[in-house]
Enzyme design. Structure first.
Site, PDB file in Angstrom:
ATOM      1  N   HIS A 176       0.860  -1.182   0.000  1.00 18.26           N
ATOM      2  CA  HIS A 176       0.000   0.000   0.000  1.00 18.26           C
ATOM      3  C   HIS A 176       0.900   1.236   0.000  1.00 18.26           C
ATOM      4  O   HIS A 176       2.060   1.175   0.431  1.00 18.26           O
ATOM      5  CB  HIS A 176      -0.901   0.007   1.241  1.00 18.26           C
ATOM      6  CG  HIS A 176      -2.044  -0.962   1.161  1.00 18.26           C
ATOM      7  ND1 HIS A 176      -3.099  -0.946   2.043  1.00 18.26           N
ATOM      8  CD2 HIS A 176      -2.290  -1.970   0.281  1.00 18.26           C
ATOM      9  CE1 HIS A 176      -3.952  -1.899   1.706  1.00 18.26           C
ATOM     10  NE2 HIS A 176      -3.488  -2.545   0.651  1.00 18.26           N
TER      11      HIS A 176
ATOM     12  N   GLU B 290       1.092   3.807   1.875  1.00 17.13           N
ATOM     13  CA  GLU B 290       1.655   4.163   3.180  1.00 17.13           C
ATOM     14  C   GLU B 290       2.864   3.298   3.530  1.00 17.13           C
ATOM     15  O   GLU B 290       3.883   3.784   4.011  1.00 17.13           O
ATOM     16  CB  GLU B 290       0.612   3.979   4.297  1.00 17.13           C
ATOM     17  CG  GLU B 290      -0.635   4.817   4.159  1.00 17.13           C
ATOM     18  CD  GLU B 290      -1.750   4.053   3.442  1.00 17.13           C
ATOM     19  OE1 GLU B 290      -1.490   3.416   2.402  1.00 17.13           O
ATOM     20  OE2 GLU B 290      -2.888   4.108   3.932  1.00 17.13           O
TER      21      GLU B 290
ATOM     22  N   CYS C  17      -2.160  -0.639   7.529  1.00 17.79           N
ATOM     23  CA  CYS C  17      -1.380   0.600   7.474  1.00 17.79           C
ATOM     24  C   CYS C  17      -1.466   1.394   8.778  1.00 17.79           C
ATOM     25  O   CYS C  17      -0.489   2.019   9.193  1.00 17.79           O
ATOM     26  CB  CYS C  17      -1.824   1.436   6.283  1.00 17.79           C
ATOM     27  SG  CYS C  17      -1.353   0.660   4.714  1.00 17.79           S
TER      28      CYS C  17
END
Lengths: 142, 142
Positions: B46, B48, B79
């Site tokens: 992801h 992040e 995350c």
């Protein structure tokens, strides 16, 4: 789980909290990892994340269909999320982690409505060995 | 957040869900990332996580003391866990994610007793642009 415990010992030898993880598919080990956030300078380098990333790289797929994960400690919130995204089929873990876990403890992510894939979960596998490793590690640091 | 939106567009151009993230320290960009689990064959990739891992590598420390994270979408459970471990000081995000978020939605991890560091949180930053990117992406795939 024997291999995951071996990985956990490897983490401990590096001065990291001793947690190990192994990804298995069709009875074969696809990837293994040990906890190493400090040595790797990577806040996400928990044993599970290391093993899941390696397994996905080996299989060439972000989804680890039909793969099972063995880990010596109850996964944390971050790792529970990663296990869900990776579509792990069965999760086997050792010791419980009431302070940081997210499976039977804490946010119990796999029961949350925002969890879109939950593995079958089997806790307490060789729990005493996994817990003893952690106790020994923290006792040695006091 | 403008840079994070640019990163999100980069993800969209790759056919990935358009989410972008930037780590800032002392007014300077330390790292940036876009969502890329499919192209990277990495379920943890992801925006992040990509940005946090890069920032930790750049700074040579698993803890990103004094760093702020800008991300175009409300962070998910994985995350949110990573943000906590990385000791992010302030989290700024764009669109809410009722289906997968873990800050104001879902498990609301930063309010959980198993969360041992929570950032200051500022949601809704350039929300309409971030949401429009996501809407356009999903509309284009139908």
């Amino acid at each position: 789980m024997a291999l995951a415990l071996e990985e956990a010992r490897r983490a401990g030898a590096l001065g990291e909290v001793p947690v190990g993880a192994v990804v298995v598919k069709d009875g074969k080990v696809v990837a293994a990892g040990h906890n190493r956030p400090r040595t790797a300078h990577d806040p996400t380098a928990h044993a599970e994340i290391v093993a899941l990333r390696e397994a996905a790289a080996v299989l060439g797929d972000e989804r680890l269909a039909g793969c099972d994960l063995y880990v010596t400690l109850e996964p944390c919130t971050m790792c529970a999320g990663a296990i869900s995204f990776a579509r792990i089929r069965r999760l086997y873990y050792g010791a419980s982690d009431p302070k940081g876990g997210a499976v039977e403890s804490g946010v119990r992510f796999f029961d949350a409505p925002t969890c879109h894939h939950a593995p079958e979960v089997y806790g307490g596998i060789r729990e005493s060995e996994a817990a003893e490793l952690l106790r020994g590690f923290f006792a040695g640091r006091r």
